[in-house]
Write an enzyme that holds these catalytic residues in place. Sequence first.
Site, PDB file in Angstrom:
ATOM      1  N   MET A 113      14.883  36.210  76.718  1.00 38.39           N
ATOM      2  CA  MET A 113      15.487  36.023  75.350  1.00 38.39           C
ATOM      3  C   MET A 113      16.491  36.871  74.988  1.00 38.39           C
ATOM      4  SD  MET A 113      11.883  34.843  73.560  1.00 38.39           S
ATOM      5  CE  MET A 113      10.807  33.687  74.577  1.00 38.39           C
ATOM      6  N   SER A 114      17.103  37.632  75.914  1.00 39.78           N
ATOM      7  CA  SER A 114      18.124  38.817  75.591  1.00 39.78           C
ATOM      8  C   SER A 114      19.151  38.916  76.525  1.00 39.78           C
ATOM      9  CB  SER A 114      17.110  40.049  75.387  1.00 39.78           C
ATOM     10  OG  SER A 114      16.551  40.462  76.530  1.00 39.78           O
TER      11      SER A 114
ATOM     12  N   SER B 241      11.557  44.854  76.472  1.00 41.78           N
ATOM     13  CA  SER B 241      10.071  44.636  76.179  1.00 41.78           C
ATOM     14  C   SER B 241       9.206  45.508  77.290  1.00 41.78           C
ATOM     15  CB  SER B 241       9.771  43.136  76.074  1.00 41.78           C
ATOM     16  OG  SER B 241      10.293  42.690  75.121  1.00 41.78           O
TER      17      SER B 241
ATOM     18  N   ASN C 135       6.023  37.338  84.468  1.00 43.40           N
ATOM     19  CA  ASN C 135       5.072  35.885  84.498  1.00 43.40           C
ATOM     20  C   ASN C 135       5.828  34.988  85.207  1.00 43.40           C
ATOM     21  OD1 ASN C 135       6.523  35.997  81.640  1.00 43.40           O
ATOM     22  ND2 ASN C 135       6.425  34.063  82.453  1.00 43.40           N
TER      23      ASN C 135
ATOM     24  N   HIS D 287       9.596  47.338  71.039  1.00 41.29           N
ATOM     25  CA  HIS D 287      10.848  47.847  70.769  1.00 41.29           C
ATOM     26  C   HIS D 287      10.873  48.889  69.799  1.00 41.29           C
ATOM     27  CE1 HIS D 287      12.560  44.747  73.388  1.00 41.29           C
ATOM     28  NE2 HIS D 287      11.825  43.896  73.095  1.00 41.29           N
TER      29      HIS D 287
ATOM     30  N   ALA E 283      12.550  42.230  80.170  1.00 45.40           N
ATOM     31  CA  ALA E 283      11.196  41.466  80.787  1.00 45.40           C
ATOM     32  C   ALA E 283      11.754  39.928  81.026  1.00 45.40           C
ATOM     33  CB  ALA E 283      10.352  41.641  79.904  1.00 45.40           C
TER      34      ALA E 283
ATOM     35  N   HIS F 109      17.122  40.675  69.256  1.00 41.42           N
ATOM     36  CA  HIS F 109      17.142  39.438  69.870  1.00 41.42           C
ATOM     37  C   HIS F 109      17.866  38.367  68.832  1.00 41.42           C
ATOM     38  CE1 HIS F 109      13.890  41.687  71.488  1.00 41.42           C
ATOM     39  NE2 HIS F 109      14.103  41.086  72.650  1.00 41.42           N
TER      40      HIS F 109
ATOM     41  N   HIS G 269       3.210  36.978  74.600  1.00 44.66           N
ATOM     42  CA  HIS G 269       4.127  38.173  74.383  1.00 44.66           C
ATOM     43  C   HIS G 269       3.096  39.472  74.861  1.00 44.66           C
ATOM     44  CE1 HIS G 269       7.152  40.856  73.356  1.00 44.66           C
ATOM     45  NE2 HIS G 269       6.582  41.515  72.514  1.00 44.66           N
TER      46      HIS G 269
ATOM     47  N   TYR H 175      16.666  35.500  68.072  1.00 39.93           N
ATOM     48  CA  TYR H 175      15.890  34.640  67.444  1.00 39.93           C
ATOM     49  C   TYR H 175      15.199  35.509  66.090  1.00 39.93           C
ATOM     50  CZ  TYR H 175      12.221  37.753  70.124  1.00 39.93           C
ATOM     51  OH  TYR H 175      11.623  38.682  70.632  1.00 39.93           O
ATOM     52  N   GLU H 176      15.546  36.764  66.150  1.00 40.13           N
ATOM     53  CA  GLU H 176      15.112  37.604  64.842  1.00 40.13           C
ATOM     54  C   GLU H 176      15.914  37.125  63.546  1.00 40.13           C
ATOM     55  OE1 GLU H 176      14.223  41.892  65.794  1.00 40.13           O
ATOM     56  OE2 GLU H 176      14.916  41.547  67.769  1.00 40.13           O
TER      57      GLU H 176
END
Length: 277
Positions: free
Chosen positions: A208-209, A27, A232, A58, A110, A80, A244, A82-83
């Site tokens: 998340m990846s 990201s 962060n 992306h 990230a 990802h 995001h 979650y998609e």
Amino acid sequence: MTAARAAAEILHRVPGFRPRVGIVLGSGLGGVADRIEGATVMPYGDLPGFPLPSVEGHMGRLVLGHLGGQPVACMQGRVHAYEGNGFDALKTAVRALKLAGCDTLVLTCAAGSLRVEVGPGRLMAISDHINMLGANPLTGPNEDSFGPRFPSMTDAWDPALRALMRRRALELNIDLVEGVYAAYPGPSFETPAEVRMLKVLGADAVGMSTVPECIVARHCGLRVVGCAVITNLGVGLGDGPVDHDQTLRAASAAASDLERLLTGFLDGLNIDEGRRS
């Protein structure tokens, strides 16, 4: 086999070109691909079975060319868990890079830091991972042509490649830390309680990846090295909300250091191999 058809399309697009290193940009990090020399750009839609990202930051393009003196195939964007489309496209992409000629995969992402002393803008070499996704991309019938039913994840993140990344960071005066990356499902960010749990489990950063690509890559024999851009502090460790947009802004700000590090790392692959020969 879909991966074989995608690899054939990659090699057909640039006759005589054979990538050695695959790169996946996370990201807000897609701008690194702009530094690739002699670039040929292929939208993922032109490659059989490749993922079609749906998340901002992306782009969904494969960039072929040279970076740090190495022939590379750079994925400008990823999908990802979650998609909601499973892991088939991810597996196809990683295996296509292997079949096209890559022996090494560089993963970037990230991530949120779980260490208060490692704040936004820092780079973290991934030393190990914790898979909290609740799924494994190798679930289902094993494809024996790529790897064994039960692949080892010992040293999944190649120690020698990581040592080279550390040396190049030192030479380039880039602040690089090292730590364990935890993959969390998303798309919601972690709660403060989940952040505390991950710290207890031994994680230093969370995203998340990245872990699925590493698992698939090791299964098919690719060496893997990874670098997370800290965007962060985990929820509850710092002030203010996490969202995001902040992730994209912080990743873009750190992209210049990542670009210098990746270029130096790739150049160092040739140097190190010369020493071993």
